[in-house]
Design a protein around this motif. Structure first.
Motif, PDB file in Angstrom:
ATOM      1  N   GLU A  19      -8.088   3.745  -0.762  1.00 35.11           N
ATOM      2  CA  GLU A  19      -8.542   3.818   0.634  1.00 35.11           C
ATOM      3  C   GLU A  19      -8.775   5.259   1.065  1.00 35.11           C
ATOM      4  O   GLU A  19      -7.976   6.145   0.746  1.00 35.11           O
ATOM      5  N   GLU A  20      -9.859   5.466   1.779  1.00 36.06           N
ATOM      6  CA  GLU A  20     -10.189   6.759   2.373  1.00 36.06           C
ATOM      7  C   GLU A  20      -9.980   7.922   1.399  1.00 36.06           C
ATOM      8  O   GLU A  20      -9.242   8.871   1.689  1.00 36.06           O
ATOM      9  N   ASP A  71      -3.576   4.641  -0.381  1.00 32.27           N
ATOM     10  CA  ASP A  71      -4.306   5.282   0.720  1.00 32.27           C
ATOM     11  C   ASP A  71      -4.183   6.789   0.560  1.00 32.27           C
ATOM     12  O   ASP A  71      -3.072   7.337   0.549  1.00 32.27           O
ATOM     13  N   GLU A  88     -11.526   2.474   8.965  1.00 31.10           N
ATOM     14  CA  GLU A  88     -10.586   2.089  10.023  1.00 31.10           C
ATOM     15  C   GLU A  88     -10.861   2.769  11.351  1.00 31.10           C
ATOM     16  O   GLU A  88     -10.637   2.199  12.408  1.00 31.10           O
ATOM     17  N   ASN A 138      -5.830   8.825   2.705  1.00 32.21           N
ATOM     18  CA  ASN A 138      -5.916   9.360   4.081  1.00 32.21           C
ATOM     19  C   ASN A 138      -6.751  10.648   4.161  1.00 32.21           C
ATOM     20  O   ASN A 138      -6.335  11.632   4.785  1.00 32.21           O
ATOM     21  N   HIS A 194      -7.844  -2.459   9.314  1.00 27.72           N
ATOM     22  CA  HIS A 194      -6.683  -1.600   9.545  1.00 27.72           C
ATOM     23  C   HIS A 194      -5.909  -2.215  10.714  1.00 27.72           C
ATOM     24  O   HIS A 194      -6.502  -2.785  11.625  1.00 27.72           O
ATOM     25  N   ARG A 201       1.069   5.566  -0.105  1.00 30.18           N
ATOM     26  CA  ARG A 201       0.348   6.778   0.303  1.00 30.18           C
ATOM     27  C   ARG A 201       0.485   7.850  -0.766  1.00 30.18           C
ATOM     28  O   ARG A 201       1.558   8.001  -1.362  1.00 30.18           O
ATOM     29  N   LYS A 204       0.845  -1.195   0.000  1.00 31.98           N
ATOM     30  CA  LYS A 204       0.000   0.000   0.000  1.00 31.98           C
ATOM     31  C   LYS A 204       0.877   1.241   0.000  1.00 31.98           C
ATOM     32  O   LYS A 204       1.801   1.358   0.793  1.00 31.98           O
TER      33      LYS A 204
END
Ligand SMILES: [Mg+2]
Length: 369
Positions: free
Chosen positions: A216-217, A180, A243, A182, A293, A151, A149
């Motif tokens: 993700e997110e 991700d 998460e 975030n 998570h 970022r 994964k």
């Protein structure tokens, strides 16, 4: 059987050099961990960790003298305490550790016993230039991982896309890549706005072209319609989140409205082990995925692993790993032996009764605050 005491050890490991976590504006110069020990009148001690347990002393007496096996009662009691502040799920972890030891079984067996090991993905922490990210991904594959994964920072999207492109080019189509963004929640004090839906739509479309396994997110948790838009527009890529959702009703609403492809509630941060299992079962019955998570410490990884392996979470399990900034040695500094995947890329569930946690008591004493 009775709970005779609940003891907290607050640990702080110095991080030099610091960890520059992509989702935290401040470099992390230390790594905190709270160890929870539930002691019983029959000599069994359960261990948990994963969140701060700040403020727990005020509610500790709700559990003293109770039977540790009365887990449904304890989960409800933790929920009532959480409502007033704090997240006391590491206590539930320690209670399950007691229950597993009393039963003589790994907790994952009590949670459904679907798998003895789960394929892990290397979950990165830091933003790295493309060449460095490729180097770490190659190292990950050498260690056995078949997925990583990456970022992407909302303010440096082009750099993030370049890193994902470089990893895809270097590792080929058989290496799964998650991304991700975030964007769903913030570190305390991080007041910057999330990227808006228009910008995020462009990012997810580009990531779909790069055959990313999940994004993700991508948006704030409140933007339920935005999540649904992203899913509708990008049938080839999965949308993951959840998460840090703090309550069961929030996640039930997501499930009722079919908001996500992948539900990720962390059992030590979000809704606890028992509730996560229930919600995971609902997600799976609706033909959606659950994989938690686990970005805390080794005890948090184990708690999430037992739930995931029990209920049948996957297809990949989060394994925080991004050397040199984030290593199993740093993450699991309180354990006798850091957790590591096997050469087949899976993280095995410890076969011992309970959660299989073995503390390094010298490290606990050394880093205790
Ligand atoms: Mg995440």
């Amino acid at each position: 059987m009775k709970i005779t005491d609940i003891v907290l050890d607050r640990l702080r490991l110095d991080l030099d050099p610091p960890l520059r976590a992509a989702w935290d504006p401040r470099p992390r110069r230390h790594f905190d961990a709270t160890i929870v020990r539930v002691r019983t009148d029959e000599g069994v001690t359960g261990i948990g960790s994963g969140d701060t347990m700040a403020g727990f002393d005020a509610v500790k007496d709700l559990f003293l003298g109770e039977d540790p096996l009365d887990i449904a009662r304890h989960v409800k009691a933790i929920e009532t305490a959480n409502f007033h502040g704090g997240r006391f799920w590491p206590l539930e972890v320690a209670l399950w550790d007691v229950i597993g030891q009393v039963a003589g079984l790994p907790v994952s067996t009590l949670f459904g016993n679907t798998a003895k090991a789960v394929p892990a993905y290397a979950s990165s922490a830091e933003l790295k230039p493309p060449a460095e990210r490729v180097e770490t991904a190659l190292r990950a594959r050498e260690a056995g991982f078949r997925a990583m994964k990456i970022r992407i920072d909302r303010d440096h999207v082009a750099d993030g896309i370049a890193a994902v492109t470089a990893v895809r080019d270097a590792l080929g189509p058989d290496f799964a890549i998650m991304v991700d963004l975030n964007q769903s929640w913030r570190m305390a004090g991080d007041t910057a706005a999330a990227s808006d839906l228009a910008k995020t739509r462009g990012i997810v479309r580009r990531l779909a072209e790069l055959d990313v396994f999940w994004v993700e997110e991508p948006l704030p948790y409140e933007d339920v319609e935005g999540f649904r838009t992203l899913r509708a527009e990008n049938p080839g890529v999965r949308i993951a989140a959840g998460e840090m959702h703090h309550s069961v009703p929030e996640l039930l609403r997501y499930l009722e409205n079919d908001v996500l492809d992948v539900y990720q509630m962390d059992v030590v941060l979000a809704v606890g082990m028992l509730r996560a299992r229930t919600l995971a079962e609902v997600a799976q019955l609706k033909h959606r995925a659950f994989t938690p998570h686990s970005w805390t410490n080794g005890i948090g990884v184990l708690a999430n692993l037992h739930v995931a392996a029990g209920v049948g979470g996957g297809p990949f399990f989060e394994f925080p790993w991004d050397p040199p900034g984030w290593t199993p040695q740093r993450r699991d500094f309180m354990l006798a032996e850091p957790l590591m995947i096997g050469s087949d890329g899976t993280l095995a569930v410890p076969a011992r009764p309970g959660l299989g946690i073995e503390l390094d008591e010298e490290a606990v004493a050394r880093w205790r605050i």
